[in-house]
Every structure is written in C-alpha cells, then in structure tokens.
Motif scaffolding. Structure first.
Motif, PDB file in Angstrom:
ATOM      1  N   ALA A   1       0.838  -1.194   0.000  1.00  0.00           N
ATOM      2  CA  ALA A   1       0.000   0.000   0.000  1.00  0.00           C
ATOM      3  C   ALA A   1       0.875   1.245   0.000  1.00  0.00           C
ATOM      4  CB  ALA A   1      -0.923   0.014   1.222  1.00  0.00           C
ATOM      5  N   ILE A   2       0.381   2.303  -0.630  1.00  0.00           N
ATOM      6  CA  ILE A   2       1.034   3.600  -0.602  1.00  0.00           C
ATOM      7  C   ILE A   2      -0.047   4.664  -0.417  1.00  0.00           C
ATOM      8  CG2 ILE A   2       1.020   3.692  -3.141  1.00  0.00           C
ATOM      9  CD1 ILE A   2       3.492   5.501  -2.950  1.00  0.00           C
ATOM     10  N   GLY A   3       0.161   5.580   0.525  1.00  0.00           N
ATOM     11  CA  GLY A   3      -0.821   6.608   0.818  1.00  0.00           C
ATOM     12  C   GLY A   3      -0.219   7.995   0.720  1.00  0.00           C
ATOM     13  N   ARG A   4      -1.095   8.993   0.594  1.00  0.00           N
ATOM     14  CA  ARG A   4      -0.671  10.391   0.495  1.00  0.00           C
ATOM     15  C   ARG A   4      -1.395  11.182   1.577  1.00  0.00           C
ATOM     16  NH1 ARG A   4      -2.328  14.815  -3.161  1.00  0.00           N
ATOM     17  NH2 ARG A   4      -4.078  13.442  -3.676  1.00  0.00           N
ATOM     18  N   ALA A   5      -0.620  11.918   2.391  1.00  0.00           N
ATOM     19  CA  ALA A   5      -1.205  12.613   3.534  1.00  0.00           C
ATOM     20  C   ALA A   5      -0.640  14.020   3.659  1.00  0.00           C
ATOM     21  CB  ALA A   5      -0.945  11.839   4.818  1.00  0.00           C
ATOM     22  N   GLU A   6      -1.438  14.889   4.282  1.00  0.00           N
ATOM     23  CA  GLU A   6      -0.996  16.229   4.664  1.00  0.00           C
ATOM     24  C   GLU A   6      -0.682  16.200   6.158  1.00  0.00           C
ATOM     25  OE1 GLU A   6      -3.012  20.637   5.055  1.00  0.00           O
ATOM     26  OE2 GLU A   6      -3.478  19.425   3.280  1.00  0.00           O
ATOM     27  N   VAL A   7       0.556  16.539   6.511  1.00  0.00           N
ATOM     28  CA  VAL A   7       1.026  16.363   7.885  1.00  0.00           C
ATOM     29  C   VAL A   7       1.664  17.646   8.395  1.00  0.00           C
ATOM     30  CG1 VAL A   7       2.472  14.984   9.416  1.00  0.00           C
ATOM     31  CG2 VAL A   7       1.490  13.932   7.379  1.00  0.00           C
ATOM     32  N   SER A   8       1.381  17.997   9.649  1.00  0.00           N
ATOM     33  CA  SER A   8       2.071  19.103  10.311  1.00  0.00           C
ATOM     34  C   SER A   8       2.275  18.738  11.780  1.00  0.00           C
ATOM     35  CB  SER A   8       1.270  20.401  10.203  1.00  0.00           C
ATOM     36  OG  SER A   8       0.034  20.292  10.878  1.00  0.00           O
TER      37      SER A   8
END
Length: 292
Positions: free
Chosen positions: A188-195
């Motif tokens: 699996a590969i995911g894309r996230a917005e992280v801070s």
C-alpha cells in the motif's frame, strides 16, 4: 430337453428387445451426479470496477514530536528521556470514501488467482492533537556534594489528513459457481498532509548542602539554585507526505447478468510512520465491476 432350450432362447430375445426400447436416462449411464452439479462461472480475464466504502482509522500521535526533540536536544542528557515521552494520544476517526479498481484473473479448475490495483479517495480522514507535560529529570554527573536536575517541559501538537491511497495486491479465490470468495494481500502507498510542532523548555538546578556559621553556631543549609535554562522549538509541515505499508483482507464477488460483478470486502491497511505518526485503517466497501 429341446423344448427347454427353445424356451430359454425365446426369453432372451424378448429381454434384449425390451432393453433396447428403454429410455436413455443419465442414471443408467452412471452420470446422475453430473446432472445435479452446479454450473461453473468463468472468472478468467480482465475486469474493472468502481467502489464505495466506510473506513475506521486509528491515528497514533503519541510520539509525533520525537524526531524534532531528538534534533533539538541532540548530544544532551535530555535527548533520550524526552524522546521517549508519549505526549499525544491515539485518535479514532471515521470516514467514507470511493474509488476504482482494475485486475486480471487466471482460473485453474476451481482455483482463481489474480492481481489487482486498487485506488481509494477518502472524504475526511483527518485528526489533530496537542498537549504538554513536565518532568524532573536527573542531570549529568555533578561535583562531589552537588546534584543536578532538570525541570523539563515538553509541549507539542500534530495533525494528519489522509487524502488517498492505492494498493497493489495478489488474490486467491474459489469458484463457487456464481459466487467467488477470496482473500488478498499486498503493498500500500498513501498520500497525507502532515504538520507538527514541539517546544522544549528546561530549567537546570544545582542542589547541595552548605554550612553556614551564625553567632558562632554552624548549621547546614540546603541550596536549590538555578544553574541555567533554555527554550527550544521546531515546526514541520508537509502538504504531500507519502506513507508506505501493507494490506490484507477478504471479500466475495457475485456474477450476474453475464459479466457484471458485485463485490463486498473488508480491507485492512497498516502504514509505516510518517513524521513519527502511524496510521492503520479498516475499510468496509461494496463495488460494482465488469469482466471482459
């Protein structure tokens, strides 16, 4: 004797003629079970489809500030203990999502094997956490009679929004006629917005006993004196952070109207940490596809 032989011959002739006129039933040919067996569906070939689902997700922020505090406190007595603090909680969020899939099956007797690429866009898997904690930590080795301590406070916060993810999986199923139960596993590969951010402040103290003479009388006074302080902070933010992991699950497909496929499945995805945040989700979804 000749009359007995003549009667036996006539009886055999009548029996043979009667047998030739009997209907050709499957049970007489030994194929009665074939007549009652279920017809098999051909699952071999390429297929495409769309899907809609409901996901429950655990986002673990507990060690989100770790790599930032390790950098800020590097080579100091505070690096190891502060880096091990579980500052933030693990949050549980729910969301819907939709996507598409494409794959190919190979059928060998009743076994169906295949590969599939699967994409899911998530509507609103996002969460935020922040907190602060203080501890008194032992300091470095001090001169004889002295003890160093650090009154240390760690504050921090983090947020993560999982935008979408894709899986690449192999699957194995069983031909049950119009139904095919299956299991699958893959990457699996995911894309996230992280801070995230972290603030570390410390006040160092020197504790020792000091003799004091007053009026010819000597008394011992305990001293607790400040010996330095500092405040450090760090912030990080990424619009697109990629997460890698694994997937596994089970499902069932139902073939109808020729080559149309209706599916239902449960999928678990476990991602490795991104910015010291880990994500695991369970996706329950239904799909409609077409096999070529």
């Amino acid at each position: 004797m000749r009359r007995l032989l003549l009667a036996a011959a006539m009886l055999g002739t009548v029996s043979a003629a009667h047998g030739a006129d009997m209907p050709d039933l499957p049970i007489l040919r030994g194929s009665f079970t074939d007549g009652l067996s279920n017809s098999s569906h051909n699952w071999d070939g390429f297929y495409v489809g769309g899907q809609y689902g409901f996901a429950t997700t655990d986002i673990d922020f507990s060690h989100a500030p770790k790599s930032m505090t390790d950098f800020m406190l590097r080579d100091s007595i505070l690096q190891a203990p502060v880096g091990g603090w579980s500052l933030l909680p693990k949050n549980h969020v729910q969301s819907t999502g939709f996507g598409a899939y494409v794959g190919k099956n190979w059928q060998v007797y009743d076994a169906v094997m295949g590969v599939e690429a699967n994409y899911s866009y998530m509507d609103n898997i996002s969460s935020t956490a922040s907190d602060a904690m203080s501890r008194i930590l032992p300091g470095e080795t001090a001169p004889t009679g002295h003890t160093y301590t650090y009154n240390t406070t760690l504050g921090g916060g983090a947020s993560l929004k999982l935008k979408d993810y894709a899986t690449f999986r192999g699957r194995v199923g069983w031909d049950g006629g119009d139904f095919m139960p299956y299991g699958f596993a893959g990457l699996a590969i995911g894309r996230a917005e992280v801070s995230r951010f972290a603030i570390v402040s410390w006040q160092k103290y020197d504790d020792f006993d000091e003799p004091v003479v007053s009026g010819g009388v000597t008394t011992t006074v305990h001293r607790h004196l400040p010996a330095g302080s500092d405040t450090l902070s760090r912030t990080e933010q990424r619009t697109n952070s990629f997460m890698y992991g694994w997937t596994a699950g089970i499902g069932v497909e139902y073939a109808f109207c020729g080559n149309f496929l209706l599916r239902g499945e449960w999928e678990h995805v476990g991602f490795s940490n991104v910015k010291d945040i880990t994500v695991g989700l369970n996706n329950f979804r239904a799909g409609l596809g077409y096999k070529f």
